[in-house]
Design an enzyme around this catalytic site. Structure first.
Site, short mmCIF file in Angstrom:
data_model
loop_
_atom_site.label_atom_id
_atom_site.label_comp_id
_atom_site.label_asym_id
_atom_site.label_seq_id
_atom_site.Cartn_x
_atom_site.Cartn_y
_atom_site.Cartn_z
N LYS A 171 -25.63 -0.37 59.10
CA LYS A 171 -27.80 0.08 59.00
C LYS A 171 -28.53 -1.24 58.05
O LYS A 171 -27.39 -0.41 56.97
CB LYS A 171 -27.91 1.44 59.03
CG LYS A 171 -29.46 1.42 58.60
CD LYS A 171 -30.01 1.64 59.63
CE LYS A 171 -31.89 2.05 59.89
NZ LYS A 171 -32.52 2.06 60.82
N LYS B 250 -30.02 -12.43 63.12
CA LYS B 250 -30.67 -11.25 64.12
C LYS B 250 -32.25 -11.68 64.26
O LYS B 250 -33.56 -11.69 63.40
CB LYS B 250 -30.39 -10.26 63.55
CG LYS B 250 -30.71 -9.00 64.87
CD LYS B 250 -30.64 -7.71 64.60
CE LYS B 250 -31.05 -6.65 65.53
NZ LYS B 250 -30.18 -5.37 65.35
N CYS C 230 -36.42 -6.57 62.31
CA CYS C 230 -37.75 -5.84 62.93
C CYS C 230 -39.00 -6.15 62.50
O CYS C 230 -40.08 -6.82 61.77
CB CYS C 230 -37.07 -4.31 60.99
SG CYS C 230 -37.72 -3.13 61.33
C1 FMN Z 1 -34.32 4.19 65.24
C2 FMN Z 1 -33.80 2.40 64.87
C3 FMN Z 1 -33.35 2.00 64.05
C4 FMN Z 1 -32.82 0.54 63.90
N1 FMN Z 1 -33.01 0.35 62.55
C5 FMN Z 1 -32.52 -1.27 62.28
C6 FMN Z 1 -32.24 -2.03 61.27
O1 FMN Z 1 -32.23 -0.65 60.20
N2 FMN Z 1 -32.07 -3.05 61.61
C7 FMN Z 1 -31.81 -3.53 62.58
O2 FMN Z 1 -31.61 -4.72 62.72
N3 FMN Z 1 -32.21 -3.55 63.62
C8 FMN Z 1 -32.21 -1.79 63.86
N4 FMN Z 1 -32.53 -2.18 65.01
C9 FMN Z 1 -32.46 -2.01 66.52
C10 FMN Z 1 -31.60 -2.20 67.14
O3 FMN Z 1 -30.23 -2.68 66.31
C11 FMN Z 1 -31.22 -2.87 68.10
O4 FMN Z 1 -31.59 -4.44 68.05
C12 FMN Z 1 -31.84 -2.56 68.97
O5 FMN Z 1 -32.59 -1.31 69.29
C13 FMN Z 1 -31.78 -2.96 70.74
O6 FMN Z 1 -31.08 -2.54 71.29
P1 FMN Z 1 -30.73 -1.57 72.14
O7 FMN Z 1 -31.40 -1.85 73.09
O8 FMN Z 1 -29.31 -0.58 72.18
O9 FMN Z 1 -31.67 0.54 71.30
C14 FMN Z 1 -33.39 -0.27 65.24
C15 FMN Z 1 -33.39 0.37 66.12
C16 FMN Z 1 -34.08 1.85 66.25
C17 FMN Z 1 -33.40 2.05 67.33
#
Ligand code: FMN
Ligand code: FAD
Ligand code: SF4
Lengths: 433, 439
Positions: free
Chosen positions: A45, A176, A138
């Site tokens: 995270k 990213k 983000c």
């Molecule tokens: C609750 C939540 C918090 C997230 N926090 C971060 C973060 O702190 N840093 C980051 O790079 N991406 C963060 N993401 C994005 C995820 O790492 C990922 O890129 C995104 O959810 C897409 O993948 P998925 O469709 O498998 O969820 C967050 C996503 C969610 C749902």
């Protein structure tokens, strides 16, 4: 048995399934359990500088559901880690020590000045982590403070920060990317120019999932107000696949290692990302919906499919779909297909008829007894009937063989490839050879 | 000692209060909100949907299901009720397995139709607690007499009232509802639903209910015709076919009488039932009587039908229900004689091959068909029912008929509703524009 081991820019993991930087990777206790469950790696995270940020104290998530409340899309307004930097670093070190074979990548987001980046990198290096991921994605909260997607939307900043980081650490640097831009090739190219080892994408898509029609607050609602969040989960997969493909096939970025993210829910999604050039995939929403155990299905499913197809290792099929992605103008206009309804499978719901009659080409006839038949002289092979039919394989697109007559145009199907660039209706057409 | 299923003769209280409560609980309990969403999601929203086609009242099934999906059960109920004002009862009693659900494309595809009946109940239940969703049109000044407050009469009266007419609704019984109140099996319509539905329906206004008024006794067709612009007869089938074998003293009675007793009982523990019950017949009434006798605590219940199983008018779903409840069904068994035997009787049956056998019965229930009761002589009959053409027009001008008493139809609640509604529209149309200005 297929070999699932992955080596992504020197970061090794027993399988290509990593947990994306998000709540599943927020703490030592989660990550230990994730590794025990079988995940190949994690992107911790996102860390920031102290004093650590704070989160809202009300709901952070909103969602979109399909049948039986199957979660299709998740929206969040969570920020980066809300725990002190040293706590996170200590935990990362402890976990990496105990799980040396797993990929431990640390996500970072600090203010956009060289000193901030230079100062945090050695601290991460000291944990024994395998690499860093620069969170330029983000889309909410952090972006208002000039971080996250505020950086990711400006290619020059990406290049600059990537360069600072490469100069300050021996660890591989993954950038990213945010999908909240018009052309993903620009930030990807900038990352490459800055010396980044790889890109990972996508981060979340700016979104408002719903509006409460009683008090007119967006959801999730914090005291009657809401702000846009980041959308992820199965709903964003098509967006992510396209962006991955764009980077994989663009001459400027071709070959740049990609960690694919966005809606990966089953082994099949993962295999698709990899066929489009991803070396690893990252998963967030699926784990948040079903828990860590889904990795068993991901691993077993990918191995089963690879065995069936005879792919010995990941390199065998990685990027295999990339050459087949082309521009519209190069699609073969002499390829002619017609919809065919398998009457033995038809359940007579008439959805194909309603769709074609009301919204397409009036190419399906409804006959007595609710028998539906394609009118070849009207069918343009658009595929809508296939997509709305509730029965798999009941309607299919059948290619007309060269020499057959297309009943719609009255023309004989040509065996030759011919595309728009040479089409007579194209004002800019070059004469065909 | 408290009576048990094995206590000889015909006695009440064979089962405990708890057992009775469980036996007579809702046979198809309502869907929860989540279950309804899951069930609704299975609907394909078919083009020119076959389920709608199969519904005698032509309810727009895919539309009402879509309205459940989109979170508005009340709007869904309106879609249902605008076609079928007794949509709540129909959701409980329709043999959906031979109507909409049989036609559902998912029945053909997977043998598992969309649960249309239960979804309809979910939607209509949402409407029942609320005021009538319909408003009456401006008064026409027309007055119509509707005789019989069963499904046909109620649907007719409601539609006429909606269109702005004044209706007087007569029924011979002390309570309205017809067979909804006196005939439908108790476990299909629990918690006094029939009465609640009638009260809700009458709330539309413009309908004056007069119970205890029997056509041919307290009122005559002639007076009704003279005092009204039109008359609708929805008097059902109040007679029963007799077995013709009954020796004096044998405990033989119509199944409908037994069922009505069950339906009207405040305390099921007070309803007497035989230890060994023989039901003669092969229709829905036979099944309902047999199952309810069993549920009351009868030890052995046998339904004896004179022809083969394929000829039974009870659907396979109903037959299965009987089997699950432990009711035995004998087919190809023609009753040929009844002898008194102590407190009960011996019923003798013959098989097609001439073989005979006897069954002991403390109680014999006959379910061999209902017949039209006394009807005004002036009305032409056809096949034992009131002859009608078009939307229920009888041989007498200004007199319509529908439901079980009229020729044609399936003798189902839903067909009675359809016929009552359509007759109302025809009656209203027959007034022409003149009616709209009042008279
Ligand atoms: C609750 C939540 C918090 C997230 N926090 C971060 C973060 O702190 N840093 C980051 O790079 N991406 C963060 N993401 C994005 C995820 O790492 C990922 O890129 C995104 O959810 C897409 O993948 P998925 O469709 O498998 O969820 C967050 C996503 C969610 C749902
Ligand atoms: C035991 C049993 C179970 C059944 N179960 C089902 C089921 O599960 N599902 C289903 O769809 N159908 C079922 N049916 C059939 C269904 O109940 C009838 O088809 C339906 O009730 C017919 O409605 P109706 O309005 O024509 O007649 P009825 O419901 O019979 O109503 C007629 C009304 O007219 C009144 N009346 C009669 N004569 C006079 C007169 N001379 N003057 C004034 N009033 C009069 C009666 O009191 C009664 O209220 C069942 C029938 C029986 C007998
Ligand atoms: S037939 Fe079945 S699937 Fe089709 S509209 Fe009716 S309920 Fe829905």
């Amino acid at each position: 048995m297929a070999d699932l081991r992955s080596d992504f820019v020197g970061i090794r993991s027993p399988n290509p399934f990593w947990l994306a930087s998000a709540p599943p990777t927020d703490k030592e206790v989660n990550v230990r359990r994730a590794f025990a469950a079988g995940w190949g790696g994690v992107v911790w995270k996102t860390l920031g500088l102290d004093p650590h940020i704070v989160n809202v104290n009300g709901p952070r998530y909103g969602a979109i559901w399909g049948a039986d409340r199957r979660l299709l899309g998740l929206n969040n307004i969570e920020l980066i880690t809300d725990r002190p930097l040293d706590v996170n670093l200590r935990e990362i070190k402890a976990v990496k020590r105990d799980w040396p074979d797993r990929a431990m990548v640390v996500s970072l987001m600090v203010p956009c000045d060289e000193e901030s980046w230079r100062s945090i990198l050695p601290l991460v290096e000291e944990t024994g982590a395998d690499g860093v991921e620069l969170n330029f994605g983000c889309p909410h909260g952090m972006s208002e403070r000039g971080m996250g997607s505020a950086v990711g939307q400006v290619p020059e900043y990406i290049e600059m920060v990537a360069r600072w980081c490469k100069a300050a650490t021996r660890m591989p640097v993954i950038v990213k990317l945010t999908p909240n831009i018009t052309d993903i090739r620009q930030p990807a190219g900038a990352a490459k120019a800055g010396g980044a080892d790889a890109v990972s994408l996508i981060n979340t898509v700016s979104s408002i999932t719903s509006v409460n029609l009683d008090n007119f607050s967006p959801e999730p609602s914090i005291d009657g107000k809401g702000s846009h969040g980041g959308y992820c989960g199965p709903a964003v997969k098509p967006i992510a696949l396209n962006m991955v493909a764009e980077i994989a096939r663009d001459p400027a970025t071709r070959g740049l290692p990609i960690s694919g993210i966005g809606g990966v829910t089953t082994w099949r999604d993962a295999a698709e990302f990899m066929a489009l050039g991803s070396g690893t995939v990252q998963v967030c929403t699926a784990a948040m919906t079903y828990g860590f155990r889904i990795v068993e299905e991901l691993v077993a499913g990918l191995a089963t499919w690879m065995d069936e197809k005879g792919h010995a290792d990941l390199d065998d099929f990685r990027g295999r779909a990339v050459p087949n992605i082309t521009d519209w103008q190069y699609l073969n206009l002499n390829y002619v297909a017609k919809a065919r309804i398998d009457q033995s499978l038809c359940i007579h719901c008439g959805r194909c008829y309603a769709a074609c009659e009301d919204t397409s080409h009036q190419a399906i006839a409804m006959k007595p007894g609710r028998v539906f038949e394609v009118k070849d002289d009207e069918c343009v092979a658009c595929n809508l009937c296939v997509n709305v039919c509730p029965v798999e394989d009941c309607i299919s697109m059948v290619e007309l063989a060269p020499g057959e007559i297309d009943a719609r145009t009255g023309k004989v199907v040509s065996p030759d490839y011919a595309n728009w660039t040479s089409h007579p209706n194209n004002p800019a057409a070059k004469a065909a050879e | 000692m408290a009576p048990s299923p094995q206590t000889p003769g015909i006695v009440a209280g064979r089962l405990t209060e708890d057992a009775l409560r469980e036996n007579f609980a809702d046979i198809a309990p309502p869907l929860t909100a989540h279950e309804a969403l899951v069930a609704a999601d299975r609907c394909y929203f078919c083009y020119d949907a076959p389920c709608t086609e199969a519904c005698p009242t032509s309810i727009d099934v895919p539309l009402f299901i879509r309205q459940i999906q989109s979170g508005q059960p009340e709007a869904s109920a309106r879609t249902i009720l605008s076609q079928n004002i007794l949509g709540g009862m129909c959701a409980r009693v329709c043999p959906t397995e031979t109507l909409c659900e049989e036609a559902c494309v998912r029945e053909a595809a997977e043998g598992k139709p969309v649960e249309i009946g239960r979804l309809q109940r979910f939607a209509t239940d949402a409407a029942m607690g609320r005021a009538q969703p319909f408003r009456r049109a401006a008064p026409t000044g027309r007055r119509i007499a509707v005789v019989g407050a069963g499904p046909a009469g109620l649907a007719c009266a409601h539609r006429l009232a909606l269109l702005g007419n004044e209706v007087t609704l007569f029924d011979a019984r002390p309570k309205p509802g017809g067979l909804n109140e006196f005939g439908i099996a108790a476990y299909k319509s629990v918690d006094n639903f029939a009465q609640a539905e009638v009260d809700w329906l009458l709330d539309v206004g413009g309908i004056t209910l007069r119970c205890g008024e029997r056509l041919g006794e307290t009122v005559s067709l002639e007076t009704l015709r003279a005092g009204h612009d039109a008359v609708f007869l929805g008097i059902g089938l109040s007679g029963v076919r007799a077995l013709g074998l009954t020796p004096a003293g044998a405990r033989i009675r119509p199944a409908v009488e037994f069922i009505a007793e069950v339906r009207q009982a405040d305390d099921l523990g007070g309803v007497p039932v035989g230890r060994r019950v023989v039901v003669i017949g092969g229709g829905m009434t036979a099944i309902d009587a047999g199952v309810q006798a069993k549920k009351l605590g009868a030890d052995e219940v046998t339904i004896a039908y004179r022809r083969g199983r394929e000829k039974m008018s009870a659907s396979s779903y109903e037959q299965e229900l009987a089997a699950t409840e432990g009711v035995r069904i004998l087919t190809d068994s023609v009753p040929v004689g009844v002898k008194l035997n102590g407190t009960g009787s011996l019923v003798e049956f013959a098989r097609p091959d001439g073989e005979t056998f006897t069954l002991h019965a403390d109680e014999v229930l006959t379910a061999i068909g209902q017949t039209l009761g006394a009807t005004p002589e002036a009305l032409a009959l056809s096949g034992g029912k009131i002859a009608v053409t078009g939307a229920g027009r009888t041989s007498l001008p200004g007199v319509w008929a529908g439901g079980d008493c009229a020729e044609g139809g399936d003798d189902l609640t839903v067909t009675a509703v359809a016929e009552g509604r359509d007759a109302a529209l025809d009656i209203h149309a027959s007034f022409g524009d003149a009616g709209l200005s009042g008279s």
